[in-house]
Scaffold this motif. Structure first.
Motif, short mmCIF file in Angstrom:
data_model
loop_
_atom_site.label_atom_id
_atom_site.label_comp_id
_atom_site.label_asym_id
_atom_site.label_seq_id
_atom_site.Cartn_x
_atom_site.Cartn_y
_atom_site.Cartn_z
N HIS A 76 -1.05 -9.87 0.74
CA HIS A 76 -0.55 -9.32 2.00
C HIS A 76 0.80 -8.62 1.82
CE1 HIS A 76 -3.18 -12.26 4.51
NE2 HIS A 76 -3.86 -11.23 4.08
N SER A 77 1.63 -9.11 0.92
CA SER A 77 2.92 -8.45 0.68
C SER A 77 2.72 -7.03 0.19
CB SER A 77 3.74 -9.23 -0.35
OG SER A 77 4.11 -10.48 0.17
N PHE A 78 1.77 -6.83 -0.71
CA PHE A 78 1.49 -5.48 -1.19
C PHE A 78 0.86 -4.62 -0.11
CE2 PHE A 78 1.85 -7.51 -5.37
CZ PHE A 78 2.71 -6.60 -5.98
N LEU A 79 -0.08 -5.17 0.62
CA LEU A 79 -0.74 -4.40 1.68
C LEU A 79 0.25 -4.03 2.79
CD1 LEU A 79 -4.17 -6.27 1.88
CD2 LEU A 79 -3.66 -4.07 0.76
N TYR A 80 1.16 -4.93 3.11
CA TYR A 80 2.17 -4.64 4.12
C TYR A 80 3.13 -3.56 3.63
CZ TYR A 80 5.73 -5.33 7.68
OH TYR A 80 6.63 -5.14 8.70
N ALA A 81 3.43 -3.58 2.32
CA ALA A 81 4.29 -2.53 1.76
C ALA A 81 3.62 -1.17 1.88
CB ALA A 81 4.63 -2.84 0.31
N VAL A 82 2.30 -1.12 1.75
CA VAL A 82 1.57 0.13 1.95
C VAL A 82 1.66 0.54 3.42
CG1 VAL A 82 -0.73 1.21 1.94
CG2 VAL A 82 0.00 -0.22 0.00
N ARG A 83 1.43 -0.41 4.31
CA ARG A 83 1.48 -0.11 5.76
C ARG A 83 2.85 0.45 6.17
NH1 ARG A 83 -1.20 -1.11 10.45
NH2 ARG A 83 0.06 -1.53 12.28
N LYS A 84 3.93 -0.13 5.62
CA LYS A 84 5.29 0.33 5.95
C LYS A 84 5.64 1.64 5.28
CE LYS A 84 7.93 -2.87 4.63
NZ LYS A 84 9.02 -3.78 4.30
N GLY A 85 4.86 2.05 4.29
CA GLY A 85 5.16 3.28 3.57
C GLY A 85 6.03 3.07 2.34
N ASP A 86 6.30 1.81 1.99
CA ASP A 86 7.08 1.53 0.78
C ASP A 86 6.26 1.79 -0.48
OD1 ASP A 86 9.22 0.78 2.35
OD2 ASP A 86 8.79 -1.37 2.23
N LEU A 87 4.94 1.67 -0.35
CA LEU A 87 4.02 1.99 -1.44
C LEU A 87 2.93 2.90 -0.88
CD1 LEU A 87 3.38 -1.54 -3.05
CD2 LEU A 87 4.71 0.32 -4.05
N LYS A 88 2.37 3.73 -1.74
CA LYS A 88 1.22 4.54 -1.36
C LYS A 88 -0.03 3.75 -1.71
CE LYS A 88 3.79 8.56 -2.75
NZ LYS A 88 4.03 9.27 -3.98
N PRO A 89 -1.13 4.00 -1.00
CA PRO A 89 -2.37 3.28 -1.35
C PRO A 89 -2.75 3.41 -2.83
CG PRO A 89 -2.66 4.44 0.72
CD PRO A 89 -1.33 4.86 0.16
N GLU A 90 -2.47 4.58 -3.40
CA GLU A 90 -2.82 4.78 -4.82
C GLU A 90 -1.87 4.04 -5.77
OE1 GLU A 90 -0.71 8.53 -3.30
OE2 GLU A 90 -2.35 7.28 -2.61
N ASP A 91 -0.77 3.50 -5.25
CA ASP A 91 0.14 2.69 -6.07
C ASP A 91 -0.39 1.28 -6.29
OD1 ASP A 91 1.98 4.76 -6.22
OD2 ASP A 91 3.20 4.01 -4.56
N VAL A 92 -1.37 0.89 -5.48
CA VAL A 92 -1.90 -0.47 -5.55
C VAL A 92 -3.39 -0.41 -5.86
CG1 VAL A 92 -2.25 -2.62 -4.26
CG2 VAL A 92 -0.23 -1.23 -3.80
N ALA A 93 -3.80 -1.18 -6.82
CA ALA A 93 -5.23 -1.28 -7.14
C ALA A 93 -5.64 -2.74 -7.02
CB ALA A 93 -5.51 -0.77 -8.55
N ILE A 94 -6.69 -2.97 -6.26
CA ILE A 94 -7.23 -4.32 -6.14
C ILE A 94 -8.61 -4.30 -6.77
CG2 ILE A 94 -8.02 -6.14 -4.58
CD1 ILE A 94 -6.04 -5.06 -2.50
N TYR A 95 -8.77 -5.11 -7.79
CA TYR A 95 -10.07 -5.27 -8.43
C TYR A 95 -10.64 -6.61 -8.03
CZ TYR A 95 -9.17 -1.14 -11.20
OH TYR A 95 -8.93 0.15 -11.58
N TYR A 96 -11.82 -6.58 -7.47
CA TYR A 96 -12.49 -7.79 -7.01
C TYR A 96 -13.54 -8.18 -8.04
CZ TYR A 96 -15.20 -10.98 -4.17
OH TYR A 96 -15.85 -12.08 -3.71
#
Length: 142
Positions: A76-96
Protein backbone atom coordinates in the motif's frame (compact mmCIF):
# COMPACT_ATOMS: atom_id res chain seq x y z
CA UNK A 1 24.85 4.83 22.62
CA UNK A 2 22.88 4.09 19.42
CA UNK A 3 23.67 0.36 19.71
CA UNK A 4 22.36 0.37 23.26
CA UNK A 5 19.14 2.05 22.12
CA UNK A 6 18.62 -0.51 19.34
CA UNK A 7 19.13 -3.42 21.71
CA UNK A 8 16.45 -2.06 24.02
CA UNK A 9 13.91 -1.54 21.20
CA UNK A 10 13.09 -5.16 20.41
CA UNK A 11 13.64 -7.40 17.42
CA UNK A 12 12.04 -5.07 14.85
CA UNK A 13 14.44 -2.21 15.46
CA UNK A 14 17.31 -4.67 15.58
CA UNK A 15 16.51 -5.69 12.00
CA UNK A 16 16.69 -2.14 10.63
CA UNK A 17 20.50 -2.03 10.30
CA UNK A 18 20.25 -5.06 7.98
CA UNK A 19 18.08 -2.94 5.70
CA UNK A 20 19.59 0.52 6.14
CA UNK A 21 23.28 -0.40 5.85
CA UNK A 22 23.00 -2.30 2.54
CA UNK A 23 20.82 0.53 1.24
CA UNK A 24 23.45 3.08 2.30
CA UNK A 25 26.26 1.13 0.59
CA UNK A 26 24.31 0.52 -2.63
CA UNK A 27 25.68 3.03 -5.15
CA UNK A 28 23.43 5.53 -6.91
CA UNK A 29 21.70 3.81 -9.78
CA UNK A 30 22.41 0.41 -8.19
CA UNK A 31 20.06 -2.36 -7.21
CA UNK A 32 19.26 -3.89 -3.83
CA UNK A 33 17.27 -7.02 -3.05
CA UNK A 34 15.31 -7.00 0.21
CA UNK A 35 13.72 -10.17 1.49
CA UNK A 36 10.69 -9.52 3.69
CA UNK A 37 11.78 -6.17 5.15
CA UNK A 38 8.55 -6.21 7.18
CA UNK A 39 9.82 -9.03 9.40
CA UNK A 40 9.42 -8.12 13.07
CA UNK A 41 8.11 -4.62 12.30
CA UNK A 42 4.82 -3.17 13.49
CA UNK A 43 2.48 -2.31 10.57
CA UNK A 44 3.03 1.42 11.13
CA UNK A 45 6.79 0.91 11.12
CA UNK A 46 6.52 -1.02 7.85
CA UNK A 47 4.80 1.94 6.20
CA UNK A 48 7.28 4.41 7.66
CA UNK A 49 10.21 2.27 6.48
CA UNK A 50 8.84 2.45 2.95
CA UNK A 51 7.96 6.15 2.97
CA UNK A 52 10.86 7.57 4.96
CA UNK A 53 13.75 5.34 3.91
CA UNK A 54 13.20 3.22 0.83
CA UNK A 55 11.11 5.57 -1.31
CA UNK A 56 13.29 8.57 -0.46
CA UNK A 57 16.42 6.58 -1.31
CA UNK A 58 14.92 5.51 -4.62
CA UNK A 59 13.97 9.07 -5.54
CA UNK A 60 17.17 10.75 -4.35
CA UNK A 61 19.64 8.22 -5.74
CA UNK A 62 17.68 6.28 -8.38
CA UNK A 63 18.22 2.98 -6.58
CA UNK A 64 16.30 0.01 -7.88
CA UNK A 65 14.68 -1.95 -5.04
CA UNK A 66 13.60 -5.55 -5.51
CA UNK A 67 11.39 -6.37 -2.55
CA UNK A 68 9.93 -9.77 -1.76
CA UNK A 69 7.06 -9.22 0.64
CA UNK A 70 3.73 -10.51 1.87
CA UNK A 71 2.99 -7.21 3.64
CA UNK A 72 -0.06 -5.28 2.52
CA UNK A 73 1.37 -2.24 4.36
CA UNK A 74 4.47 -2.23 2.20
CA UNK A 75 2.44 -2.76 -0.94
CA UNK A 76 0.00 0.00 0.00
CA UNK A 77 2.89 2.40 0.65
CA UNK A 78 4.07 1.99 -2.93
CA UNK A 79 0.57 2.18 -4.39
CA UNK A 80 -0.18 5.30 -2.36
CA UNK A 81 3.06 6.87 -3.61
CA UNK A 82 1.79 6.28 -7.16
CA UNK A 83 -1.59 7.81 -6.29
CA UNK A 84 0.11 10.93 -4.83
CA UNK A 85 2.35 11.24 -7.88
CA UNK A 86 5.57 10.52 -5.97
CA UNK A 87 6.08 7.49 -8.22
CA UNK A 88 4.85 6.74 -11.73
CA UNK A 89 3.02 3.46 -12.34
CA UNK A 90 5.95 2.31 -14.48
CA UNK A 91 8.30 2.89 -11.52
CA UNK A 92 6.62 0.03 -9.65
CA UNK A 93 6.35 -3.55 -10.83
CA UNK A 94 4.27 -6.10 -8.96
CA UNK A 95 4.83 -9.71 -9.91
CA UNK A 96 2.24 -12.11 -8.62
CA UNK A 97 3.37 -15.72 -8.15
CA UNK A 98 0.96 -18.61 -7.85
CA UNK A 99 1.29 -22.38 -7.65
CA UNK A 100 -2.13 -23.60 -8.78
CA UNK A 101 -1.09 -27.25 -8.88
CA UNK A 102 1.33 -28.16 -6.05
CA UNK A 103 1.94 -31.56 -7.66
CA UNK A 104 3.36 -29.82 -10.71
CA UNK A 105 5.84 -27.92 -8.50
CA UNK A 106 6.00 -25.09 -10.99
CA UNK A 107 4.93 -21.59 -10.06
CA UNK A 108 3.29 -19.30 -12.56
CA UNK A 109 3.73 -15.56 -12.46
CA UNK A 110 2.37 -12.44 -14.04
CA UNK A 111 3.14 -8.76 -13.88
CA UNK A 112 0.14 -6.86 -12.57
CA UNK A 113 -0.77 -3.50 -14.09
CA UNK A 114 -0.86 -0.43 -11.84
CA UNK A 115 -3.09 2.52 -12.72
CA UNK A 116 -2.27 6.22 -12.25
CA UNK A 117 -4.59 6.13 -9.23
CA UNK A 118 -2.37 3.56 -7.51
CA UNK A 119 -4.75 0.69 -8.03
CA UNK A 120 -3.90 -2.77 -9.29
CA UNK A 121 -5.95 -3.43 -12.40
CA UNK A 122 -8.06 -6.53 -11.82
CA UNK A 123 -7.16 -6.57 -8.12
CA UNK A 124 -4.70 -8.79 -6.30
CA UNK A 125 -5.71 -12.41 -6.82
CA UNK A 126 -6.03 -14.17 -3.47
CA UNK A 127 -4.29 -11.38 -1.57
CA UNK A 128 -7.16 -10.35 0.67
CA UNK A 129 -9.09 -13.62 0.58
CA UNK A 130 -8.11 -14.77 4.07
CA UNK A 131 -9.03 -11.42 5.63
CA UNK A 132 -12.41 -11.54 3.89
CA UNK A 133 -13.04 -15.12 5.07
CA UNK A 134 -12.25 -14.13 8.65
CA UNK A 135 -14.38 -10.98 8.45
CA UNK A 136 -17.30 -13.02 7.14
CA UNK A 137 -16.86 -15.49 10.03
CA UNK A 138 -16.81 -12.65 12.55
CA UNK A 139 -20.04 -11.21 11.15
CA UNK A 140 -21.88 -14.52 11.34
CA UNK A 141 -23.94 -15.21 14.46
CA UNK A 142 -22.18 -17.38 17.04
Amino acid sequence: MVLSLLINEGSGANQLPYIILPLFFTPSGGSLILYEPEAHLHPGAQSELMKEILLKSHKAENKQLLIETHSEHILHSFLYAVRKGDLKPEDVAIYYFDNPDPKERKAKYERLEITNEGQVKGGLPGYYDQALVELKQMLEPV
